[in-house]
Design an enzyme around this catalytic site. Sequence first.
Site, PDB file in Angstrom:
ATOM      1  N   ASN A  11      43.744  40.892  35.513  1.00  0.00           N
ATOM      2  CA  ASN A  11      44.604  40.049  36.340  1.00  0.00           C
ATOM      3  C   ASN A  11      43.681  39.199  37.211  1.00  0.00           C
ATOM      4  OD1 ASN A  11      46.370  38.946  38.190  1.00  0.00           O
ATOM      5  ND2 ASN A  11      46.885  40.894  39.177  1.00  0.00           N
ATOM      6  N   LYS A  13      44.381  36.819  39.119  1.00  0.00           N
ATOM      7  CA  LYS A  13      45.018  36.360  40.361  1.00  0.00           C
ATOM      8  C   LYS A  13      44.762  34.859  40.556  1.00  0.00           C
ATOM      9  CE  LYS A  13      44.767  41.020  42.070  1.00  0.00           C
ATOM     10  NZ  LYS A  13      44.723  41.946  43.192  1.00  0.00           N
ATOM     11  N   HIS A 101      54.236  42.304  40.787  1.00  0.00           N
ATOM     12  CA  HIS A 101      52.973  42.731  41.401  1.00  0.00           C
ATOM     13  C   HIS A 101      53.188  42.899  42.905  1.00  0.00           C
ATOM     14  CE1 HIS A 101      48.874  42.638  42.874  1.00  0.00           C
ATOM     15  NE2 HIS A 101      48.495  42.996  41.652  1.00  0.00           N
ATOM     16  N   GLU A 103      51.506  42.031  45.348  1.00  0.00           N
ATOM     17  CA  GLU A 103      51.258  40.805  46.131  1.00  0.00           C
ATOM     18  C   GLU A 103      52.484  39.900  46.086  1.00  0.00           C
ATOM     19  OE1 GLU A 103      47.532  39.802  44.251  1.00  0.00           O
ATOM     20  OE2 GLU A 103      46.648  41.563  45.210  1.00  0.00           O
ATOM     21  N   GLU A 173      50.398  50.897  40.579  1.00  0.00           N
ATOM     22  CA  GLU A 173      49.353  50.347  41.438  1.00  0.00           C
ATOM     23  C   GLU A 173      49.661  50.682  42.892  1.00  0.00           C
ATOM     24  OE1 GLU A 173      47.229  46.791  39.470  1.00  0.00           O
ATOM     25  OE2 GLU A 173      48.973  46.028  40.512  1.00  0.00           O
ATOM     26  N   GLY A 179      42.386  45.972  45.605  1.00  0.00           N
ATOM     27  CA  GLY A 179      41.415  45.075  46.239  1.00  0.00           C
ATOM     28  C   GLY A 179      40.690  45.688  47.418  1.00  0.00           C
ATOM     29  N   SER A 219      41.522  48.910  42.303  1.00  0.00           N
ATOM     30  CA  SER A 219      40.078  49.155  42.409  1.00  0.00           C
ATOM     31  C   SER A 219      39.502  49.869  41.181  1.00  0.00           C
ATOM     32  CB  SER A 219      39.752  49.913  43.694  1.00  0.00           C
ATOM     33  OG  SER A 219      40.114  49.116  44.818  1.00  0.00           O
TER      34      SER A 219
HETATM   35  P1  PGA Z   1      41.999  45.280  42.047  1.00  0.00           P
HETATM   36  O1  PGA Z   1      43.441  44.642  41.740  1.00  0.00           O
HETATM   37  O2  PGA Z   1      41.481  45.808  40.721  1.00  0.00           O
HETATM   38  O3  PGA Z   1      41.185  44.157  42.580  1.00  0.00           O
HETATM   39  O4  PGA Z   1      42.194  46.377  43.018  1.00  0.00           O
HETATM   40  C1  PGA Z   1      44.334  45.254  40.860  1.00  0.00           C
HETATM   41  C2  PGA Z   1      45.601  44.456  40.778  1.00  0.00           C
HETATM   42  O5  PGA Z   1      46.018  43.870  41.781  1.00  0.00           O
HETATM   43  O6  PGA Z   1      46.229  44.365  39.708  1.00  0.00           O
END
Ligand code: PGA
Length: 257
Positions: A11, A13, A101, A103, A173, A179, A219
């Site tokens: 992803n 982003k 997601h 976010e 998640e 992140g 992560s």
């Molecule tokens: P990350 O993000 O691997 O940077 O923690 C995962 C995600 O948001 O799908």
Amino acid sequence: MADRTPLIVGNWKMNSNHLEAIQMVQKLSYRLEKEDYERVEVVVAPPFTSLRSVQLVLEQDHIPIGLGAQNVYWAESGAYTGEVSPSMLSKLAVKHVIVGHSERRQLFRETDEMVAKKTAAVVGAGMAAIVCVGETLDQREAEQAEQVVTTQLAGALRGLSVGGPSALAIAYEPVWAIGTGRNAFPDDAGVIAGIIREQLRSILGSEIGDGVRVLYGGSVNAANIKDFMAKKDIDGALVGGASLDPDQFAAIVRYRL
Ligand code: PGA
């Protein structure tokens, strides 16, 4: 038990313009071999503005990486300024769409109801929805993780009918792990993945529920992927930060080696 091919999704982003995206996918393809694609289904989800460029590279160079999108709107067309429809994505050979997601839920106020509409629209357009669920830190500390995840999942799948397990994947998640460099304990993620599996079986029937892939996200990196993949109900990963580095993402795809 169903035989589920691992699914590893990058992803990206809101990172990379279309020129950078071309380079990223090319670099990734140089690092992966035929056997890697046989063992693992690999998908990258660039921003909308890079989809066409990445699609052309994948097609022209016969690279068996699947193309994913990070979001979609549920209507087919019309006065929805700024939105993108399922058929616009499927015309670009997009096969997977990330839906709900955290976010999007947190920053753009997406509700379970919106996630359900998007999921149905993606599946209806013949693509696979990667539905994201996960609790915040406060919710985990209040021991509400299971309840939050099952409520989000039930909400996302309300009224959904799928022809087979490949129409859907669920990404667990935990919001606090995204992140932050602070991944969930694989044991804890494995427990939630098991709960998701049971719920999938009860909502979609045992055959489809057994076949739907459950991913872990938050992560994930080359060092911890193996521990997640060792869990019986975790069938892959949704990778954010580490997917922007082709070396690191290729190492994640090759977690078995
Ligand atoms: P990350 O993000 O691997 O940077 O923690 C995962 C995600 O948001 O799908």
